[in-house]
Every structure is written in C-alpha cells, then in structure tokens.
Scaffold this motif. Structure first.
Motif, PDB file in Angstrom:
ATOM      1  N   THR A  14      -0.726   7.884   9.913  1.00 36.58           N
ATOM      2  CA  THR A  14      -0.987   7.111   8.686  1.00 36.58           C
ATOM      3  C   THR A  14      -0.670   5.694   9.188  1.00 36.58           C
ATOM      4  O   THR A  14       0.071   5.479   9.883  1.00 36.58           O
ATOM      5  CB  THR A  14      -0.043   7.367   7.479  1.00 36.58           C
ATOM      6  OG1 THR A  14       1.221   7.012   7.462  1.00 36.58           O
ATOM      7  CG2 THR A  14      -0.432   9.022   7.283  1.00 36.58           C
ATOM      8  N   CYS A  63      -5.983   6.901  12.441  1.00 34.58           N
ATOM      9  CA  CYS A  63      -5.139   7.606  11.298  1.00 34.58           C
ATOM     10  C   CYS A  63      -6.093   8.346  10.362  1.00 34.58           C
ATOM     11  O   CYS A  63      -7.365   8.319  10.127  1.00 34.58           O
ATOM     12  CB  CYS A  63      -4.693   6.517  10.315  1.00 34.58           C
ATOM     13  SG  CYS A  63      -3.556   5.276  11.004  1.00 34.58           S
ATOM     14  N   GLY A 104      -4.593   9.360   7.100  1.00 35.54           N
ATOM     15  CA  GLY A 104      -3.841   9.159   6.087  1.00 35.54           C
ATOM     16  C   GLY A 104      -3.520   7.740   5.863  1.00 35.54           C
ATOM     17  O   GLY A 104      -3.546   6.821   6.861  1.00 35.54           O
ATOM     18  N   ARG A 163       3.940   6.972   9.912  1.00 36.30           N
ATOM     19  CA  ARG A 163       3.292   5.860  10.100  1.00 36.30           C
ATOM     20  C   ARG A 163       4.276   4.978  11.242  1.00 36.30           C
ATOM     21  O   ARG A 163       5.418   4.917  11.126  1.00 36.30           O
ATOM     22  CB  ARG A 163       3.290   4.986   8.897  1.00 36.30           C
ATOM     23  CG  ARG A 163       4.324   4.500   8.129  1.00 36.30           C
ATOM     24  CD  ARG A 163       3.663   3.391   7.052  1.00 36.30           C
ATOM     25  NE  ARG A 163       4.764   2.736   6.233  1.00 36.30           N
ATOM     26  CZ  ARG A 163       5.190   1.805   6.715  1.00 36.30           C
ATOM     27  NH1 ARG A 163       5.198   1.080   7.752  1.00 36.30           N
ATOM     28  NH2 ARG A 163       6.179   1.064   5.667  1.00 36.30           N
TER      29      ARG A 163
END
Length: 411
Positions: free
Chosen positions: A4, A24, A26, A355
């Motif tokens: 993400t 990504c 998300g 992330r």
C-alpha cells in the motif's frame, strides 16, 4: 504482504495512478477534510471509497484498506470531561467504517504535535533529500524561539550553551524555517501551528505526566476497544515519532514496555499495533525483529522505513529503506514468518498491510512541491526494494522451511 501507499486525497500531488503503477493494491487514506473529533459519516466514507476505486473498471484495482489516521481528540488525551462525547463520536466512526468494509484503523496518542522534525530537506550524499531531526536545533526552537518556561532543564548544559550560540547567529529566514518545520501540522498538511498561542497548548499538559497520559490512553482503549471488537475493526496505534519526550510533553508509546502495557490494558485482538520501524528504530534499545516475534499476532499494519542515528543519538535522518540502523532483512523475515503462522492457523486474512514510509525526494521530484516524506519516486524506490527483499526471503524460506511459532509471546 499487502502493498500500500498513503494518499491524502484529491489534492495530493501524487495521484492514485502513481500508487497503482508502483505496484500497490491497497490505499491508506483518511477523511483529512473533517475536523478532529467529529463523527465520520457513512456518506463521506463511501465518497472516498468511490474516489479510490473510480478507475478499477479500467485498471488493476485499488481499494481503501487502512485508515490513517482517525485522530484522537486532545480532550481524550488530556482526560477532560468532554472526552466522553468525543469517545462516543469515535465509536460511531468505527461503526460507520465497519459498515463500509474498512476494518484497519491507525491512530496515535502523541500530545499536541503529531510528529517532529527540524529539517524537511536534508541533503544526502547522493543529492536526494530526506527528513532529519537534530536535538540541538530543536533546543534552539524550544529554549530561544518559543521560550518555554523551564525548557533549559530538559537539555544537557552543553546543548543549552550551543543552542544560545547558534540562535545568536541565525538569520530571520533561518529562524522562521526552523519554527515552521517544528510546528508543522499533521502529515499531508502544509499548515503549521502558530507560534503565538502554542505555549498555551503546551501549558494545558502541565499537570499531565507520563503516568496520567498513559492512563488516559488506557481509558480510551477500554472505551473504544469493545466497539472495535464488536464490529470487527482492528485498531492499531502508531508509535511516538520521535520516541522520546519533547517540549516537556510525555510520550508513552516509545518502547517495548510501552507496547506491552497498552496491549494488556485491553487484551483483545482488536487492540493492536502499527509497527513503524522508523519510529521505533530511533531507539537503540528497541529490538525490532524480536518485537515482531513477540507481538506479531497484534500487529495489524506495518510502516517500513529506516532511520540512521548520528553522532548524537537523538539526531537522526531518514536513510534508504534497506540501510540505516534498522535490520530490515531481519524485520521483514519476522513479518513473513508471522504471515505464515497466521495462514497455518487458518486466519481469514493473513496478509499484513504494509506501506513504505518517508521516501526521499529525488530525481524529478526534486523540482516538484510534495508533502514532506511523501513524494512519489522515493516511495516507489522504497517499495521496489522492500518487495524484492520480501520475495527473496520467501524464496529462501521455501527452500529451507523453519518451524513456525505457535504463538507470538502472550499476545
């Protein structure tokens, strides 16, 4: 892991298409436009979801997977009578997020300032720019610019002397730049606190020490935890950044002992952690791979970044994602093993949302205006490195499997 990136909404200089092209699936976002403490309405949540998913019919899909952040009102942190109303608002926001299918909510409990740096454009040897925190520069702000009563007592005598000397030679532009950097608001915002009146905000915490702030945090968890558990939301607190007291304010989410205490305060899977290697890694006494092994079952969200401590251990800057003081190999390996443990136990969603955090400003982004730490190319580089590291670790473990832990410590 579920890859993400953070996105600050339609005003973010980095578009959703860049997150998709970075690999990504998300999106980490929030309703930044709403004042802290109000209920997040279902209509606003669904509008943000629709914005994130607008191009899913044409391209690889994106979904809003993590809220970062659903802010905690200062009245809750200070334990004021008004906290009851704000807690009810928080509970209702959790119900509304769950009704929209969003079940991971990151928050923090840092008083007044969400995070602190003293330089947002520290030039690295390769010419890219990073975020940096320098203890003496912070002392200049605290002692000389802000003039906080009693501030000198929080610094060693040589730091106090050096701060006064440094301040005496600073230009008005340098003083303004330092002030604006320290007082920068929430990530994703270019607005700062105003120096005039800032001391009054600090004074409101004069009678709140670490023990009182910790109890206010536990009170909050015991109030919102049952609602999160009921609706299937995972709360995950973000560690203090940096992980030590500033401006006379206590900080209570900085060490392994802090994390252990808050997990025990409301002992439920709904009460978990955002495992931020950058924040926790500033402290040399935090054993990051060991903490993943011990708290793994309660980690709901991961921020991977590496900080580098300097000669003064309270000075640090954001290093490349695979360098610095964080043993990223050991951390990612521990996270991969935790995912494998979850899968073996039949967990319905064993993937951890991750992330890359605080990328360097580099290449074409050096000529662009971006949110500090959230330029596109630096995070792209970080995610690419981390994905490669994860793939290599998974391949190695497949070739030489290791026994999985049956549990992560007592959690």
């Amino acid at each position: 892991m579920l890859h993400t990136m953070r996105w600050f909404g339609s005003h973010d200089p980095v578009p959703l298409s860049a997150l998709r092209q970075a690999g990504c699936s998300g999106v980490v976002t929030a309703l930044h436009q709403l004042p802290v403490g109000v209920v997040w309405p279902v209509a606003e949540i669904r509008a943000r979801q629709q914005l994130v998913e607008a191009d899913n019919h044409r391209y690889a899909p994106l979904h809003w997977t993590v809220v970062e952040s659903l802010p905690v009102h200062e009245a809750i942190k200070k334990g004021l009578p008004a906290r009851e109303e704000y807690i009810r608002h928080y509970q209702e926001s959790l119900r509304n997020l769950a009704a929209c299918g969003i079940r991971t909510v990151c928050y923090n409990f840092m008083p007044v300032l969400d995070w602190s740096r003293t330089n947002l454009a520290y030039e690295l040897p390769d010419g890219s720019r990073a975020l940096r925190f320098v203890w003496q520069d912070f002392a200049v702000f605290d002692i000389c610019i802000l003039g906080r009563p009693g501030a000198e007592n929080d610094y060693a005598a040589d730091v106090v002397t050096a701060a006064h000397t440094q301040w005496a030679t600073m230009s008005e532009e340098e003083e303004a730049a330092l002030t604006n950097t320290v007082l920068l608001g929430l990530p994703g915002s270019e607005e700062s606190f105003e120096l005039e009146g800032f001391q009054a905000l600090l004074h409101e915490y004069a009678a709140i020490d670490a023990a009182a702030l910790r109890e206010n945090l536990y009170y909050f968890l015991r109030a919102v935890g049952p609602v999160a558990e009921e609706v299937g939301v995972n709360l995950c607190i973000h560690p203090d950044d940096p992980p030590f007291p500033l401006l006379g304010l206590p900080r209570v989410v900085s060490t392994e002992a802090d994390l252990r205490g808050l997990l025990a305060a409301y002992d439920s899977p709904a009460n978990g952690l955002t495992f931020c290697t950058g924040s926790l890694g500033v402290r040399p006494d935090n054993d990051l791979p060991g903490m993943v092994a011990r708290f793994g079952a309660r980690i709901h969200f991961v921020h991977l970044r590496a900080t580098k401590r300097e000669e003064n251990p309270r000075n640090f800057h954001e290093a490349d994602h695979l360098t610095g003081d964080v043993d990223m190999y050991a951390v990612v390996r521990a996270l991969v093993l935790e995912e494998a443990r979850r899968a073996a136990a039949g967990h319905p969603a064993p993937q951890l949302p991750m992330r890359p955090d605080h990328g360097h400003q580099m290449l074409d982004d050096l000529e662009k205006r971006t949110y500090p730490g959230y330029s596109a190319i630096g995070r792209l580089r970080g995610l690419a490195e981390l994905r490669g590291l994860e793939l290599g670790i998974r391949g190695g473990l497949a070739a030489a499997p290791v026994p999985l832990q049956t549990a992560a410590a007592a959690y």
